[in-house]
Every structure is written in C-alpha cells, then in structure tokens.
Design a protein around this motif. Sequence first.
Motif, PDB file in Angstrom:
ATOM      1  N   ARG A  73      23.236  17.950  45.660  1.00 55.47           N
ATOM      2  CA  ARG A  73      22.210  18.822  46.213  1.00 55.47           C
ATOM      3  C   ARG A  73      21.526  18.106  47.370  1.00 55.47           C
ATOM      4  NH1 ARG A  73      18.621  21.044  41.288  1.00 55.47           N
ATOM      5  NH2 ARG A  73      17.560  22.128  42.972  1.00 55.47           N
ATOM      6  N   SER A  74      22.320  17.407  48.171  1.00 60.67           N
ATOM      7  CA  SER A  74      21.879  16.657  49.350  1.00 60.67           C
ATOM      8  C   SER A  74      21.054  15.434  48.981  1.00 60.67           C
ATOM      9  CB  SER A  74      21.068  17.556  50.311  1.00 60.67           C
ATOM     10  OG  SER A  74      19.755  17.774  49.843  1.00 60.67           O
ATOM     11  N   HIS A  75      21.019  15.075  47.690  1.00 57.91           N
ATOM     12  CA  HIS A  75      20.260  13.895  47.261  1.00 57.91           C
ATOM     13  C   HIS A  75      21.100  12.971  46.398  1.00 57.91           C
ATOM     14  CE1 HIS A  75      16.300  15.350  48.680  1.00 57.91           C
ATOM     15  NE2 HIS A  75      16.773  16.541  48.365  1.00 57.91           N
ATOM     16  N   GLY A  76      22.423  13.062  46.516  1.00 58.91           N
ATOM     17  CA  GLY A  76      23.270  12.111  45.813  1.00 58.91           C
ATOM     18  C   GLY A  76      23.611  12.476  44.394  1.00 58.91           C
ATOM     19  N   GLY A  77      23.559  13.740  44.017  1.00 54.35           N
ATOM     20  CA  GLY A  77      23.957  14.149  42.679  1.00 54.35           C
ATOM     21  C   GLY A  77      22.761  14.409  41.789  1.00 54.35           C
ATOM     22  N   LEU A  78      23.035  14.903  40.592  1.00 56.89           N
ATOM     23  CA  LEU A  78      21.987  15.369  39.689  1.00 56.89           C
ATOM     24  C   LEU A  78      21.590  14.361  38.630  1.00 56.89           C
ATOM     25  CD1 LEU A  78      23.370  18.957  39.229  1.00 56.89           C
ATOM     26  CD2 LEU A  78      21.290  18.349  40.432  1.00 56.89           C
ATOM     27  N   GLY A  79      22.267  13.223  38.556  1.00 57.59           N
ATOM     28  CA  GLY A  79      21.935  12.277  37.508  1.00 57.59           C
ATOM     29  C   GLY A  79      22.372  12.798  36.154  1.00 57.59           C
ATOM     30  N   ILE A  80      21.790  12.273  35.064  1.00 58.65           N
ATOM     31  CA  ILE A  80      22.227  12.653  33.723  1.00 58.65           C
ATOM     32  C   ILE A  80      21.160  13.414  32.955  1.00 58.65           C
ATOM     33  CG2 ILE A  80      23.754  10.650  33.631  1.00 58.65           C
ATOM     34  CD1 ILE A  80      21.739   9.308  31.801  1.00 58.65           C
ATOM     35  N   GLY A  81      19.979  13.587  33.555  1.00 56.17           N
ATOM     36  CA  GLY A  81      18.859  14.180  32.830  1.00 56.17           C
ATOM     37  C   GLY A  81      19.093  15.598  32.359  1.00 56.17           C
ATOM     38  N   LEU A  82      19.751  16.422  33.160  1.00 56.45           N
ATOM     39  CA  LEU A  82      19.940  17.823  32.796  1.00 56.45           C
ATOM     40  C   LEU A  82      20.898  17.974  31.623  1.00 56.45           C
ATOM     41  CD1 LEU A  82      20.070  19.560  36.301  1.00 56.45           C
ATOM     42  CD2 LEU A  82      18.141  19.364  34.726  1.00 56.45           C
ATOM     43  N   ALA A  83      21.980  17.196  31.630  1.00 53.88           N
ATOM     44  CA  ALA A  83      22.934  17.279  30.530  1.00 53.88           C
ATOM     45  C   ALA A  83      22.302  16.794  29.227  1.00 53.88           C
ATOM     46  CB  ALA A  83      24.178  16.474  30.849  1.00 53.88           C
ATOM     47  N   ILE A  84      21.508  15.734  29.309  1.00 55.10           N
ATOM     48  CA  ILE A  84      20.805  15.250  28.117  1.00 55.10           C
ATOM     49  C   ILE A  84      19.818  16.297  27.622  1.00 55.10           C
ATOM     50  CG2 ILE A  84      19.096  13.568  27.323  1.00 55.10           C
ATOM     51  CD1 ILE A  84      20.516  11.469  28.960  1.00 55.10           C
ATOM     52  N   SER A  85      19.119  16.929  28.557  1.00 57.31           N
ATOM     53  CA  SER A  85      18.149  17.963  28.180  1.00 57.31           C
ATOM     54  C   SER A  85      18.830  19.096  27.425  1.00 57.31           C
ATOM     55  CB  SER A  85      17.455  18.512  29.430  1.00 57.31           C
ATOM     56  OG  SER A  85      16.681  17.509  30.055  1.00 57.31           O
ATOM     57  N   LYS A  86      19.990  19.512  27.902  1.00 56.10           N
ATOM     58  CA  LYS A  86      20.720  20.598  27.244  1.00 56.10           C
ATOM     59  C   LYS A  86      21.063  20.230  25.802  1.00 56.10           C
ATOM     60  CE  LYS A  86      24.925  23.420  27.713  1.00 56.10           C
ATOM     61  NZ  LYS A  86      25.573  23.084  26.435  1.00 56.10           N
ATOM     62  N   GLN A  87      21.552  19.023  25.617  1.00 50.67           N
ATOM     63  CA  GLN A  87      21.940  18.612  24.266  1.00 50.67           C
ATOM     64  C   GLN A  87      20.720  18.484  23.350  1.00 50.67           C
ATOM     65  OE1 GLN A  87      25.007  18.803  23.603  1.00 50.67           O
ATOM     66  NE2 GLN A  87      25.562  19.088  25.747  1.00 50.67           N
ATOM     67  N   LEU A  88      19.617  17.975  23.876  1.00 52.54           N
ATOM     68  CA  LEU A  88      18.402  17.853  23.070  1.00 52.54           C
ATOM     69  C   LEU A  88      17.885  19.213  22.637  1.00 52.54           C
ATOM     70  CD1 LEU A  88      16.447  15.046  24.971  1.00 52.54           C
ATOM     71  CD2 LEU A  88      17.508  14.880  22.727  1.00 52.54           C
ATOM     72  N   VAL A  89      17.885  20.164  23.556  1.00 54.80           N
ATOM     73  CA  VAL A  89      17.411  21.509  23.227  1.00 54.80           C
ATOM     74  C   VAL A  89      18.312  22.145  22.172  1.00 54.80           C
ATOM     75  CG1 VAL A  89      17.112  23.857  24.116  1.00 54.80           C
ATOM     76  CG2 VAL A  89      16.249  21.914  25.427  1.00 54.80           C
ATOM     77  N   GLU A  90      19.619  22.026  22.350  1.00 57.70           N
ATOM     78  CA  GLU A  90      20.550  22.638  21.406  1.00 57.70           C
ATOM     79  C   GLU A  90      20.489  21.969  20.038  1.00 57.70           C
ATOM     80  OE1 GLU A  90      24.324  22.566  23.369  1.00 57.70           O
ATOM     81  OE2 GLU A  90      23.838  24.301  24.643  1.00 57.70           O
ATOM     82  N   MET A  91      20.212  20.660  20.005  1.00 56.58           N
ATOM     83  CA  MET A  91      20.065  19.966  18.724  1.00 56.58           C
ATOM     84  C   MET A  91      18.866  20.478  17.944  1.00 56.58           C
ATOM     85  SD  MET A  91      21.032  16.067  19.881  1.00 56.58           S
ATOM     86  CE  MET A  91      20.574  15.333  18.314  1.00 56.58           C
ATOM     87  N   HIS A  92      17.912  21.091  18.655  1.00 56.68           N
ATOM     88  CA  HIS A  92      16.730  21.671  18.011  1.00 56.68           C
ATOM     89  C   HIS A  92      16.886  23.171  17.769  1.00 56.68           C
ATOM     90  CE1 HIS A  92      14.841  17.872  19.329  1.00 56.68           C
ATOM     91  NE2 HIS A  92      13.962  18.094  18.378  1.00 56.68           N
ATOM     92  N   GLY A  93      18.106  23.672  17.914  1.00 58.92           N
ATOM     93  CA  GLY A  93      18.356  25.081  17.656  1.00 58.92           C
ATOM     94  C   GLY A  93      17.975  26.001  18.798  1.00 58.92           C
ATOM     95  N   GLY A  94      17.777  25.447  19.990  1.00 61.09           N
ATOM     96  CA  GLY A  94      17.370  26.246  21.127  1.00 61.09           C
ATOM     97  C   GLY A  94      18.473  26.422  22.158  1.00 61.09           C
ATOM     98  N   ALA A  95      18.094  26.920  23.322  1.00 60.41           N
ATOM     99  CA  ALA A  95      19.041  27.141  24.418  1.00 60.41           C
ATOM    100  C   ALA A  95      18.315  26.920  25.736  1.00 60.41           C
ATOM    101  CB  ALA A  95      19.608  28.555  24.350  1.00 60.41           C
TER     102      ALA A  95
END
Length: 259
Positions: A73-95
């Motif tokens: 996104r013109s800043h060198g990639g998205l890092g790993i925070g979003l993928a971790i966030s997705k897994q954390l939310v889903e581990m709590h039964g969310g989306a």
Amino acid sequence: MLDVDPTRIAQVISNLLNNAAKYTPAGGRIELSTELQGNEAVISVKDNGDGIAPEMTSKIFELFTQAGKELDRSHGGLGIGLAISKQLVEMHGGAIKVASEGVGKGSVFTFHLPISEAQDTTENGDVSSNNAVASTHRILVVDDNVDGADMLSTLLEISGHEVTTAYDGFEALKVAPIFKPELVFLDIGLPGMNGYEVAQKLLADTSINKPILVALTGWGASDDKQRAQDVGFDYHFTKPIEITKIEQLLNSIWNKTDN
C-alpha cells in the motif's frame, strides 16, 4: 459483558489503529467506534487514508501472504498485525472484515464479538476463557520469511505453546539441541541449507528426541510431497496455509500423543 481475553482484544484494536495510522496521511482522520447489534458487540476502526484496491480486500488477512508486493500500500507491505488480528477475533468466536471504496478513499475494519450469555468466574473473579489449552508443547518454527515465521510463532504462543523461532537452517540446528522441540514447522526453501537437509540433520541428532516434522513449502506437487516423506517429514503443507488447518493438525497430533 464479553467473555474474552482483554489483553488479546486490546491487541486487536491496537493493531487496527496502528494500521490506520500507518496508511493515513498527516491531517487525516481515524475513528474508533463501538456499538451493540443484537447479541454482538461491533468494534470499528475507520480512516480516510490510502484505502484498499478491490482485489486486495480478499487477501489482506491471509497467513504468510499479506506482506507481499501484491499487497503493498505504498508503505512496504501490511506487516503481520492484520492476520494476527483475524485469528485472535476468530479464536473468540467472532469475525472481522474490511471495506473500502478504493485507493485513496479510506477503509473501515470491523470486527464482531458475541455477547456473553453466562459469566463463569475464577476464584479471583476473572472471567474464564473457553479457549484454554489442554496441554503445552515445545514447537520450533523455521522460516526465512521473517513476517511469516513471527506470525506463526505468535499464533502458536497465543494457543498456549512454548515456541522458538529460527530464520535459517543453521540457526535451527543451533537452537534445537537446547530447546528440544517436540514439533518443527520447517520451510523447505531456506537459503544456504534447504529444509530437506535441515530435516535430515535434526533426525540424525541423537541429543534430540525425534520431533514431528511439518514441511511448509510453496511446492505442492506429488513429487514434492513424496520427497518430503522420503526425507522423514511427517506432514506436508503448501503455503499459504490457514491457521485453522494448523490447529486441526496440532489437535490431531496431541490428542494421539497426550492420550
């Protein structure tokens, strides 16, 4: 009331705010909002920053692939925070989901969490988690993709395991005799010494009880799987791999060994 790990949900919100700040120019606006929708809590982070191209929204949370050039996104990639966030939310039964009208038009990240219907408390009055791990195991993650290795290690730690990370085969062979892993996630395409060579040396090291070896690779042809099996790998996964498949694998392995 929510039946969640507050530290992990705070991490999700922090990741989304940091992501919004990274891609919103000076003078832009970032909004954090919460609301109740039926039996769900809805938390949103909205910005008027760089926005996201339509073809990227379906990939933005993917394991191992979010930092590639195709998601830049013109800043060198998205890092790993979003993928971790997705897994954390889903581990709590969310989306969690993302919406954007396109490049330059901002974005909105929204995640839903179920409202707790019953509060089970510990002796200290803390809300107990339904995601407690039955047993802890030692896992070594070996991958020269630093973002991918760190993210997988973080997710395994969140699941309650003891994890060590190595970014090449030489480092893996140094830490393995000390850490004595029960299971190794091993990338095949390592620099200097490939995963096949590392696997053979790990299996030949008498100071280590034979660990379960899981190949992580970009090559998924039948010949590649057969070669991994011949070398001594117990399992073979082609990248990108969803964390749910990893969880299913670990549950299958530990249910066999722990019983």
